[in-house]
Enzyme design. Structure first.
Site, PDB file in Angstrom:
ATOM      1  N   SER A  97      -1.208  -1.382  -5.568  1.00  0.00           N
ATOM      2  CA  SER A  97      -1.579  -2.787  -5.269  1.00  0.00           C
ATOM      3  C   SER A  97      -2.367  -3.325  -6.341  1.00  0.00           C
ATOM      4  CB  SER A  97      -1.992  -2.882  -4.112  1.00  0.00           C
ATOM      5  OG  SER A  97      -2.682  -4.068  -3.426  1.00  0.00           O
ATOM      6  N   TYR A 140      -7.542  -0.266   3.499  1.00  0.00           N
ATOM      7  CA  TYR A 140      -6.241  -0.466   2.556  1.00  0.00           C
ATOM      8  C   TYR A 140      -6.700  -0.238   0.942  1.00  0.00           C
ATOM      9  CZ  TYR A 140      -2.089  -2.687   0.626  1.00  0.00           C
ATOM     10  OH  TYR A 140      -1.185  -3.192  -0.139  1.00  0.00           O
TER      11      TYR A 140
HETATM   12  C1  BGC Z   1      -1.141  -6.670   0.134  1.00  0.00           C
HETATM   13  C2  BGC Z   1      -1.000  -8.000   0.544  1.00  0.00           C
HETATM   14  C3  BGC Z   1      -1.684  -9.206  -0.340  1.00  0.00           C
HETATM   15  C4  BGC Z   1      -1.607  -8.853  -1.653  1.00  0.00           C
HETATM   16  C5  BGC Z   1      -2.438  -9.439  -2.730  1.00  0.00           C
HETATM   17  C6  BGC Z   1      -0.962  -6.481  -1.468  1.00  0.00           C
HETATM   18  O1  BGC Z   1      -1.282  -5.095  -1.608  1.00  0.00           O
HETATM   19  O2  BGC Z   1      -0.235  -5.787   0.917  1.00  0.00           O
HETATM   20  O3  BGC Z   1      -1.166  -8.318   2.149  1.00  0.00           O
HETATM   21  O4  BGC Z   1      -1.103 -10.296  -0.070  1.00  0.00           O
HETATM   22  O5  BGC Z   1      -1.943  -7.401  -1.828  1.00  0.00           O
HETATM   23  O6  BGC Z   1      -3.750  -9.710  -2.166  1.00  0.00           O
END
Ligand code: BGC
Length: 285
Positions: A170, A183
């Site tokens: 991410s 996360y």
């Molecule tokens: C998350 C999303 C978020 C995006 C940008 C992703 O890794 O799961 O919820 O919108 O990152 O912030």
């Protein structure tokens, strides 16, 4: 022209291997493939000619719908329910995969979730669930895949690598994210897991790379795009001016899984519409 080999350091040019344009005959496993990015990647793999195992943890119907769509491409697909954070279930999944497909060439480590909370209120269960699925899940699946890649070795008629692993990360492997510490920690962990693995197994002709999606239209982040107000706010963070679609990520995954990217090792490909370019600085700073 003679082929260059590691024992022939003076030889020029790429190794004398057949570069396969797409994924015909390859066997792939995509975790968390019944929705969102995983679904998009699994379908794209099928379109590119791979047989695909669609892993999911809940939602039989959606998993079977993905399988049906992939089978429509003229390849094989099977659904398999397993929690990637369970060592036993992951081992069982790989046994079934190898029994059904004979081997595996591509692992897309995609399964991931959010359990958001202000840090002061975050429960240990929220922390452990996110780290367990997002990070430990990738570790367990990568270990099984690597064992199978090594058992089988390179099959030149299929791919010039012994195997490919794509770790779905991410933008939050780079961008700190208050209210989502579990996360962001998991994604930062994925970055170094991916790079350490890539370094360790590259000499064995296994390629490990990552994809860092930005905001993509999936069920994980509906609150960020579902209303016009939320979408307008979100666009302040995306220089390219549109939300990402699962297909944007799928195209990157197909390239990373194919021999077209044969010299790409240990890289994270950001597919984020410029989210990591600090858009606030285009007018501020
Ligand atoms: C998350 C999303 C978020 C995006 C940008 C992703 O890794 O799961 O919820 O919108 O990152 O912030």
């Amino acid at each position: 022209m003679s082929a260059s080999t590691p024992s022939d350091p003076q030889a020029s040019g790429a190794p004398d291997v057949k570069i396969h344009p797409l994924l015909t005959g390859q066997k792939a496993l995509v975790t968390g493939a019944n929705s969102g990015i995983g679904r998009g990647v699994a379908i794209a793999l099928g379109r590119a000619g791979a047989d695909v195992m669609v892993n999911y943890v809940a939602g039989d119907e959606s998993a079977h719908a993905v399988v049906k769509e992939i089978c429509g491409c003229g390849v094989k697909a099977i659904a398999y329910q397993a929690d990637v954070s369970s060592e036993e279930q992951v081992a069982g999944m790989f046994r079934h995969l190898i029994q059904e497909f004979g081997t595996v060439d591509i692992l897309v480590n995609n399964a991931g979730l959010q359990r958001d909370a202000a840090f002061r209120d975050m429960t240990l269960a929220q922390w452990n669930t996110v780290l367990g699925v997002n990070l430990t899940g990738q570790c367990l699946c990568a270990r099984e895949a690597i064992r199978e890649f090594l058992r089988r070795g390179v099959v030149p008629a299929v791919s010039c690598a012994a195997g490919k692993i794509i770790c779905m990360s991410s933008v939050h492997q780079e961008i700190p994210w208050g209210g989502h510490a579990n996360y962001a920690t998991s994604k930062g962990g994925i970055k170094l897991l991916m790079e350490s693995l890539a370094q360790e197994v590259a000499p064995l002709r296994i390629r490990v790379n990552g994809i860092a999606p930005g905001a993509v239209r999936t069920p994980i982040n509906t609150s960020a795009w579902q209303t016009p107000e939320a979408y307008t706010e979100l666009m302040k963070l995306v220089p390219y001016g549109r939300i990402g679609e699962p297909e944007d990520i799928a195209r990157a995954a197909i390239w990373l899984a194919s021999d077209q990217s044969d010299y790409v090792v240990g890289t994270t490909l950001f597919v984020d519409g410029g989210m990591t370019l600090y858009p606030g600085f285009s007018t501020g700073g």
